[in-house]
Motif scaffolding. Structure first.
Motif, PDB file in Angstrom:
ATOM      1  N   GLU A  24       0.800  -1.260   0.132  1.00 13.99           N
ATOM      2  CA  GLU A  24       0.052  -0.041   0.001  1.00 13.99           C
ATOM      3  C   GLU A  24       0.840   1.217   0.144  1.00 13.99           C
ATOM      4  N   TRP A  25       1.887   1.215   0.920  1.00 14.53           N
ATOM      5  CA  TRP A  25       2.761   2.278   0.838  1.00 14.53           C
ATOM      6  C   TRP A  25       3.461   2.683  -0.700  1.00 14.53           C
ATOM      7  N   SER A  26       3.896   1.599  -1.414  1.00 11.50           N
ATOM      8  CA  SER A  26       4.465   1.829  -2.596  1.00 11.50           C
ATOM      9  C   SER A  26       3.458   2.540  -3.785  1.00 11.50           C
ATOM     10  N   HIS A  27       2.167   2.027  -3.454  1.00 11.46           N
ATOM     11  CA  HIS A  27       1.152   2.503  -4.368  1.00 11.46           C
ATOM     12  C   HIS A  27       0.765   3.906  -4.261  1.00 11.46           C
ATOM     13  N   LEU A  28       0.710   4.327  -2.850  1.00  9.54           N
ATOM     14  CA  LEU A  28       0.451   5.590  -2.444  1.00  9.54           C
ATOM     15  C   LEU A  28       1.590   6.506  -2.696  1.00  9.54           C
ATOM     16  N   SER A  29       2.649   6.261  -2.861  1.00  2.87           N
ATOM     17  CA  SER A  29       3.914   6.810  -3.095  1.00  2.87           C
ATOM     18  C   SER A  29       3.738   7.105  -4.712  1.00  2.87           C
ATOM     19  N   VAL A  30       3.401   6.248  -5.523  1.00  8.94           N
ATOM     20  CA  VAL A  30       3.164   6.372  -6.879  1.00  8.94           C
ATOM     21  C   VAL A  30       1.947   7.390  -7.302  1.00  8.94           C
ATOM     22  N   ILE A  31       0.931   7.034  -6.474  1.00 10.34           N
ATOM     23  CA  ILE A  31      -0.137   8.143  -6.712  1.00 10.34           C
ATOM     24  C   ILE A  31       0.029   9.511  -6.523  1.00 10.34           C
ATOM     25  N   ARG A  32       0.939   9.719  -5.470  1.00  8.25           N
ATOM     26  CA  ARG A  32       1.504  10.856  -4.955  1.00  8.25           C
ATOM     27  C   ARG A  32       2.164  11.665  -6.142  1.00  8.25           C
ATOM     28  N   TYR A  33       3.112  10.829  -6.388  1.00  3.88           N
ATOM     29  CA  TYR A  33       3.928  11.431  -7.748  1.00  3.88           C
ATOM     30  C   TYR A  33       3.038  11.764  -9.025  1.00  3.88           C
ATOM     31  N   TRP A  34       2.128  11.031  -9.123  1.00  3.65           N
ATOM     32  CA  TRP A  34       1.121  11.306 -10.371  1.00  3.65           C
ATOM     33  C   TRP A  34       0.500  12.726  -9.933  1.00  3.65           C
ATOM     34  N   ILE A  35       0.104  12.770  -8.923  1.00  2.00           N
ATOM     35  CA  ILE A  35      -0.377  14.042  -8.359  1.00  2.00           C
ATOM     36  C   ILE A  35       0.315  15.357  -8.603  1.00  2.00           C
ATOM     37  N   GLU A  36       1.464  15.101  -8.033  1.00  2.00           N
ATOM     38  CA  GLU A  36       2.616  16.197  -8.007  1.00  2.00           C
ATOM     39  C   GLU A  36       3.248  16.567  -9.564  1.00  2.00           C
ATOM     40  N   HIS A  37       3.370  15.660 -10.328  1.00  2.36           N
ATOM     41  CA  HIS A  37       4.073  15.827 -11.376  1.00  2.36           C
ATOM     42  C   HIS A  37       3.056  15.530 -12.695  1.00  2.36           C
ATOM     43  N   GLN A  38       1.969  14.960 -12.675  1.00  2.00           N
ATOM     44  CA  GLN A  38       1.079  14.726 -13.689  1.00  2.00           C
ATOM     45  C   GLN A  38       1.630  13.934 -14.965  1.00  2.00           C
ATOM     46  N   THR A  39       2.392  12.879 -14.322  1.00  2.00           N
ATOM     47  CA  THR A  39       2.975  12.090 -15.238  1.00  2.00           C
ATOM     48  C   THR A  39       3.414  10.768 -14.688  1.00  2.00           C
ATOM     49  N   PRO A  40       3.825   9.599 -15.176  1.00  2.00           N
ATOM     50  CA  PRO A  40       3.990   8.582 -14.651  1.00  2.00           C
ATOM     51  C   PRO A  40       5.457   8.635 -14.089  1.00  2.00           C
ATOM     52  N   PRO A  41       5.955   8.070 -12.847  1.00  2.00           N
ATOM     53  CA  PRO A  41       7.282   8.273 -12.478  1.00  2.00           C
ATOM     54  C   PRO A  41       8.265   7.346 -13.423  1.00  2.00           C
ATOM     55  N   PRO A  42       9.560   7.955 -13.288  1.00  2.00           N
ATOM     56  CA  PRO A  42      10.429   6.836 -14.144  1.00  2.00           C
ATOM     57  C   PRO A  42      10.913   5.733 -13.366  1.00  2.00           C
ATOM     58  N   ARG A  43      11.454   5.021 -14.166  1.00  2.00           N
ATOM     59  CA  ARG A  43      11.934   3.620 -13.181  1.00  2.00           C
ATOM     60  C   ARG A  43      13.543   3.882 -12.467  1.00  2.00           C
ATOM     61  N   VAL A  44      13.223   3.572 -11.159  1.00  2.00           N
ATOM     62  CA  VAL A  44      14.414   3.593 -10.632  1.00  2.00           C
ATOM     63  C   VAL A  44      14.880   2.220  -9.824  1.00  2.00           C
ATOM     64  N   LEU A  45      16.004   1.838 -10.094  1.00  2.24           N
ATOM     65  CA  LEU A  45      16.569   0.803  -9.546  1.00  2.24           C
ATOM     66  C   LEU A  45      17.080   0.719  -8.383  1.00  2.24           C
ATOM     67  N   ALA A  46      16.744   0.059  -7.383  1.00  2.94           N
ATOM     68  CA  ALA A  46      17.316  -0.054  -6.076  1.00  2.94           C
ATOM     69  C   ALA A  46      18.097  -1.318  -5.670  1.00  2.94           C
TER      70      ALA A  46
END
Length: 710
Positions: A24-46
């Protein structure tokens, strides 16, 4: 049934804090990124090939851009739905549990301790947090999507056996399939999480429903194109929807031949529409990252399995039905055994139904043979792809196979229905359905609340607690505790403490506790963990908070009993490791109690039986004598008939034949470990005394005189 399912989902949601539903935390993080940037997030390797405790803590913190990478449909829709709310406080709320810093990853068992991934602030409420409000709205959406999956299970069975039903027309196979989905506790728990799984499951199940319908009735190419568009949306939700492409082509091939050109172009219409809607994201990944499926982020952040054997299969099966949260939190083994027996009965029923000589009462093979084969193939593809995923990532979560949960539900309901030809079978099926509903209903209170319930008490300390009001340095008060019942060696006890913070603490504290007799050095059990637990550690407390903390103490079998025991409680600064003194500097601990520890079994029979009574409350049942150098060891066996009214002292006097005193020992029973005023009727107390007598011990005859005095 859908109303019941929604009610169950609501109770699960109320007992599961934000971020504790898987991913749930990761999905909320992605949704917040969409709200903030109006675009899908880039791929990040960790990379986390060999994660340390620091790596684990860092991984669960908020990241911008987020570490999670997935197809965009769910997160884009969720962002559109919650953009008016926003989630500005999400970075502040994502606080990994303090257990991660210690390297104490949650373990898969039934113990509710340390099952939370995150610590939780007091302001995680609908009234105070934008993120909580957004999550509540998205959880409601998830529950609605899950209801669609429940309906799809019903619809699949009706498509396979449209004429199935009892004498009153009730379609029991279809209802049973829906119930198998709706009353699966794991599915309910997933259904209230913010996750793209629920959208995928609904789209996957809807696609299979329409494939079955088109296989049975046929369809023109526009309908196949519409179905392809639906599958394309699933492709934009999660990569596992790729399994729908071969299934759709097979369904198009198997549809009835009506002699028109439409039947020959349906598969092309389906494929072109599906790829036209959903392939662009995969093409984009190829162009940008040479990773069309976008799975490299998962592979680099997980550890692959070194083996995939029986233990791993059992873990998957458990998490397909009842393993909650991340760890996961398991239920009792008998519950899994009952579920396994139900599945075995369904398998036997399926085998019986496919035998030509058997005529099943409901839902025969002949009516739905092609559809059953089709659904079985869909499940097989899902199982194989999941096995490959589990091996590559080490993730043994059965919920990742819920895309075909309605398929399993149809097969199980069909198999169980074969037992209905006997009256006892119908009774057993009804009882199984009732038990499934009952178990699903008790999960929130029995399992989720102990694991995730906040220890913070907005209403303050309950009136049943015994007040203590001791203040430690740092202005943290031990306000009170709940009295315990009598103790017994070999048992585990819970000591409930109530702490109060007049001002917000500036440090993270650990609470330590020891159980022991009057001599503190003789402790028999101890405990040490964060004050407030992993859910609400003290550095998150607000001024005025009252927090309940339960201390678990395992009393070993060898604990001397009967006797009195005290709990000694204190604080340790988690940064320095030093004990925290009381505010007045008098000590570094609070002493609570005492509590009576009663013997788990009666003492051995005395060598010399007796029946001497000291008043109406105490009886001497016997004694043992043993010479030890210049001392006579006397073991007295006391029996309490009533509750004595005072703390008596035992005397043991050694006399010669003329009554002269040769030696004596006076002292409380059991050296004061169990005063007589604490004795209860039925207590058997073994009491040793050593009488120094020197050379007099060799004289004969000798007389022993014992008794008690106030």
């Amino acid at each position: 049934m859908l109303i019941t399912f929604a009610g169950l989902g609501l109770t699960y949601a109320l007992e599961t804090p934000c971020f504790e539903s898987p991913d749930e935390w990761s999905h909320l993080s992605v949704i917040r990124y969409w709200i903030e940037h109006q675009t899908p997030p880039p791929r990040v390797l960790a990379p986390r090939d060999e994660p340390t405790a620091w790596d684990e803590t860092w991984y669960f913190e908020y990241h911008d851009p987020p570490l999670y990478y997935a197809p965009p449909l769910y997160h884009g829709l969720a962002a559109l739905l919650t953009s008016w709310i926003g989630m500005d406080d999400l970075p502040r709320l994502l606080l990994p549990s303090p257990s991660w810093e210690r390297g104490w990853a949650p373990q898969s068992n039934s113990d509710p301790w340390n099952k939370n991934i995150y610590a939780h602030r007091a302001e995680e409420t609908l009234a105070q947090s934008d993120t909580v409000r957004a999550a509540a709205l998205l959880r409601t959406l998830s529950l609605g999507l899950a209801a669609v999956t429940v309906w799809c299970a019903y619809a699949m069975a009706r498509l396979l056996w449209p004429d199935e039903g009892d004498h009153k027309g009730r379609p029991y196979v279809a209802l049973g399939a829906a119930a198998f989905v709706a009353f699966n506790p794991q599915f309910i728990a997933l259904s209230i999480g913010v996750t793209n799984d629920n959208l995928l499951n609904a789209l996957f199940a809807l696609s299979l429903v329409y494939m079955l319908r088109f296989m049975r009735d046929g369809a023109n190419w526009p309908r196949w194109a519409a179905l392809g568009g639906l599958v394309g949306l699933a492709l934009l939700t999660k990569q596992s929807a790729l399994l729908l492409l071969p299934m759709g082509l097979l369904a198009a091939i198997w549809q009835p031949k009506n002699g028109h050109r439409t039947s020959n172009v349906g598969h092309w219409a389906f494929l072109i529409a599906a790829l036209g809607v959903g392939v662009w994201w995969y093409a984009r990944n190829w162009v940008l990252y040479r990773d069309p499926l976008g799975l490299e982020t998962h592979f680099t952040s997980q550890l692959s399995l070194t083996r995939f054997g029986l233990d791993e299969i059992v873990a998957i099966l458990r998490s397909y039905w009842a393993a909650f949260g991340w760890a996961p939190l398991l239920v009792e083994p008998p519950a899994y055994a009952v579920a396994g027996l139900v599945m075995l009965a369904a398998l036997v029923g399926v085998v019986a139904a496919i035998r030509p000589a058997v005529s099943p009462p409901w839902g025969g093979l002949r009516e739905g043979a092609r559809g059953l084969i089709f659904l079985s193939l869909a499940f097989a593809l899902n199982a194989v792809s999941f096995a490959r995923w589990a091996i590559a990532t080490g993730v043994l979560s059965g919920r990742l196979m819920f895309a075909t949960l309605p398929v399993v539900a149809v097969l199980v309901a069909w198999g169980l229905a074969q037992w209905s030809r006997w009256k006892i079978g119908r009774w057993a099926l009804g009882a199984a359905a009732a038990l499934a509903l009952l178990f699903a209903a008790i999960v929130p209170l029995r399992y989720l609340r102990p694991a995730y319930g906040s220890p913070r008490l907005p209403a303050g300390m309950p009136g049943t607690a015994q007040a203590v009001d001791l203040t430690f340095q740092g202005n943290v008060q031990l306000a009170g505790y709940e009295a315990m019942n009598d103790l017994e060696p070999g048992e585990e006890i819970n000591l409930t403490l109530y702490w109060r913070a007049p001002t917000a603490p500036q440090h993270r504290y650990r609470v330590w506790a020891q159980l022991g007799p009057q001599d503190a050095a003789q402790k028999v059990a101890e405990y040490d963990t964060w004050l407030g637990g992993t859910l609400y550690p003290s550095d998150l407390w607000q001024a005025g908070d009252t927090v309940r903390h339960t201390v678990n103490l395992a009393i070993p079998d060898w604990t001397p009993a009967p006797g009195l025991y005290w709990a000694r409680v204190g604080l340790v600064d988690d940064d320095t490791g030093e004990r925290v003194s009381l505010a007045d500097g008098s000590s570094d601990m609070a002493v609570l109690g005492p509590w009576r520890a009663r013997a788990a079994s009666p003492p051995p029979a005395p060598a010399c039986a007796a029946d001497f009574r000291l008043g109406s409350a105490i009886r001497l049942a016997g004694y043992d004598l043993e010479m030890q150098e210049n001392n006579l060891s006397v073991t007295l066996y006391w029996q309490a008939e009533q509750v004595p009214d005072a703390d008596y002292t035992v005397y043991a006097h050694l006399l010669d034949e003329e009554g002269n005193l040769l030696g004596q020992h006076d002292g409380p029973p059991r050296d004061g470990a169990y005063p007589t005023s604490w004795w209860l009727p039925g207590d058997a107390v073994t009491d040793q005394h050593s009488i120094p007598c020197g050379a007099s011990c060799q004289l004969a005859p000798l007389h022993l005189q014992v008794g008690m005095y106030d």
